[in-house]
Design an enzyme around this catalytic site. Structure first.
Site, mmCIF file in Angstrom:
data_model
loop_
_atom_site.group_PDB
_atom_site.id
_atom_site.type_symbol
_atom_site.label_atom_id
_atom_site.label_comp_id
_atom_site.label_asym_id
_atom_site.label_seq_id
_atom_site.Cartn_x
_atom_site.Cartn_y
_atom_site.Cartn_z
ATOM 1 N N TYR A 165 40.805 35.881 11.035
ATOM 2 C CA TYR A 165 41.486 34.910 11.459
ATOM 3 C C TYR A 165 40.799 33.575 12.049
ATOM 4 C CZ TYR A 165 45.443 37.953 10.515
ATOM 5 O OH TYR A 165 46.586 38.655 9.689
ATOM 6 N N GLU A 166 41.244 32.485 12.218
ATOM 7 C CA GLU A 166 40.274 31.510 12.508
ATOM 8 C C GLU A 166 40.200 31.295 14.030
ATOM 9 O OE1 GLU A 166 42.631 28.118 11.102
ATOM 10 O OE2 GLU A 166 44.189 28.049 12.834
ATOM 11 N N SER A 167 41.088 32.090 14.809
ATOM 12 C CA SER A 167 40.915 32.425 16.290
ATOM 13 C C SER A 167 39.524 33.200 16.584
ATOM 14 C CB SER A 167 42.053 33.216 16.850
ATOM 15 O OG SER A 167 42.219 34.451 15.885
#
Lengths: 284, 256
Positions: free
Chosen positions: B52-54
């Site tokens: 996930y981009e986090s």
């Protein structure tokens, strides 16, 4: 060297009308309490920067503190729109809002460039998209070695960066861990950095993993327990997804929003009183 | 075999999850992509790596995250990196095979819009914007896209290109010099579309059970190209439905 200040003192000293302010936090460790203090002090004319503006930026915009917002994804994650942001942008309510819009890769690189003392961020992105047609700060450069065309955006160097972290020691060294977003880059890119923390401890060290931001790159450290609520501080309290869902109904109508902000934010003298009221009203 | 009853949204999620392979490394968007990717991880693709981009690498959430950075994602990840590192080393560095995106609108060359409907300065609908999508679309080796099928979503011309698919078709994407090969498949609640190998125009290749080709054509805002032989997507199995429903029930319980 960081000074230990109250949040009231730190905001009034460093966040001036017209400042460019980056309050970062990639879902985790969002500095909500600091945003509320800006609203309480009625500081206006701000340019706000953040990759993922969510509820606290919706509140600052709806309360008329903001002239311009730079962002790369503006919504209530998993829930829907930021209604105050949309009302300001689409209907100039309570006043017009200028925007500068990017993609995540651009802003992450622009913060890193700002922290690195470079005037520009260069990355492989934006090709084939419409972004450059609406944002004059998206340009391109040609690699002098390969001839490849790359995207270029100006570095981000805010007047003030505000972040929230798990803890700081008595000297003002700050420690944060788990999802660390772009907080370290924002602090290092800014002229002034304010950090709110869950607690002050005797000492922090890197033996337990995570990120250390040393005292000498921070102006103010403020102890504000639950300062990221309804966002979260890993190891202290979880994200309150229920509040994010509830916010949709509160913010949809401007009058309902204004009354809520008056009751919970403006009529509370500080974050502790704000949290007490939320607990009484079963928001927590 | 008994006939399972299921919703069109369940059919869409199951069909999307089947496109992920056992050894995939997948950059996951929030919403239906996240549901489908985790379904794959809990079912046929137990070795898949979800990112996930986090900043979470190889995460195994037990409940679906409401946001891209829920604690659940970090707590169950192999590791967490900063967002600049995620976009520079992992995505731009070509380490992620599959990008999995949702969209508000799509055109016949699988370009997608998640930014604005109407005029940019005076929009009809202001959407959240790009997030990581433009660079996911250009850097992952292949891209899967999922959205509900309607005339409002499948439009002749996008008001804004947030993320590029095959641009104007033919070799126009290649001419941009993008590292990834572009969209491999669009999965909707009615069927599956794939790009023509030469023109790159989206072509209906499969309809879900009970859906007619005419129905899909009618829900598409341009004269939809239809494959000579249109397959019927296999209905969700009992096992697939059980995994998806368990996941949704756990998620629902966590938010109440």
């Amino acid at each position: 060297m960081a000074q230990h200040l109250t949040l009231t003192e730190a905001i009034s000293r460093y966040v001036l009308p017209g400042s460019t302010v980056a309050m970062e936090g990639f879902t985790h460790l969002i500095p909500f309490a600091a945003g509320h203090e800006i609203i309480r002090q009625g500081i206006t004319g701000l340019t706000l920067i953040r990759m993922t503006p969510d509820l606290i930026y919706d509140q600052l915009i709806g309360m008329g503190c903001v002239d311009k917002m730079m962002f790369s994804w503006g919504g209530n994650p998993g829930v829907g729109s930021l209604h105050r942001f949309r009302d300001a942008f689409e209907n100039q309510n309570p006043k017009p809002l200028a925007i500068e819009e990017h993609a995540h890769a651009a802003m992450a690189n622009a913060y890193a460039a700002g922290a690195s003392g470079l005037p520009v961020a260069i990355f492989d992105g934006y090709q084939g998209t419409s972004y450059a047609s609406v944002n004059p700060n998206i340009k391109s450069v040609t690699c002098p070695f390969t001839g490849k065309v790359l995207a270029a955006v100006p570095a981000i160097n805010p007047d003030v960066a505000i972040i929230h972290a798990q803890k700081a020691d008595k000297e003002g060294n700050v420690w944060l861990k788990d999802i660390v977003g772009v907080q370290k880059e924002a602090v290092l890119a800014a002229k002034v950095a304010i950090v709110t923390v869950e607690e002050i401890v005797e000492s922090v060290d890197d033996s337990q993993g995570g990120t250390i931001i040393p005292s000498w790159v921070i102006e103010a450290v403020c102890c504000v327990p639950m300062g990221a609520f309804p966002s979260y501080a890993s190891g202290y309290y979880p994200r309150n997804n229920r509040f994010y869902i509830k916010w949709d109904a509160i913010a949809r109508d401007y009058d309902t929003f204004s009354a809520w902000m008056q009751q919970y934010v403006l009529d509370s003298k500080d974050h502790q009183q704000f949290m007490d009221k939320l607990r009484e009203a079963d928001y927590v | 075999m008994s006939e399972a009853s299921y919703s069109s949204s369940e059919m869409m999620t199951v069909a999307a999850s089947r496109m992920l392979a056992e050894d995939d490394v997948c950059f996951v968007g929030i919403g239906l992509p996240s549901a489908a990717a985790n379904m794959a991880r809990l079912g046929h693709a137990r070795n898949i790596k979800l990112i996930y981009e986090s900043g979470t690498l190889d995460t195994k959430p037990q409940v679906l995250p409401l946001s891209i950075g829920d604690g659940e994602l970090a707590d169950t990840a192999k590791g967490v990196v900063s967002v600049p590192e995620m976009f520079r080393y992992w995505l731009q560095g070509g380490k992620i095979r599959t990008g999995f995106l949702g969209a508000a609108q799509i055109d016949r060359f699988a370009n997608i819009n998640t930014t604005v409907i109407g005029d940019y300065a005076n929009p009809k609908v202001r959407l959240p914007g790009a997030g990581g999508a433009p660079e996911i679309a250009s850097h992952c080796q292949r891209v899967l896209i999922t959205l509900k099928h309607s005339n409002r979503a499948f439009v002749e011309k996008l008001d804004f290109i947030t993320s590029v698919g095959f641009l104007d078709g033919g070799d126009s994407r290649e001419k941009l010099g993008l590292p990834g090969k572009g969209p491999a498949m669009v999965i909707t609640d009615l069927g599956i579309l794939e790009p023509d190998p030469v023109s790159r125009e989206l072509t209906l290749t499969s309809v879900h059970p009970g859906v007619s080709v005419e129905q899909v054509v009618a829900a598409t805002g341009w004269p939809l190209k239809v494959a000579d032989k249109v397959a019927t997507t296999p209905a969700p199995t009992e096992q697939e439905l059980a995994i998806l429903r368990d996941l949704n029930a756990r998620t629902q319980a966590a938010y109440n």
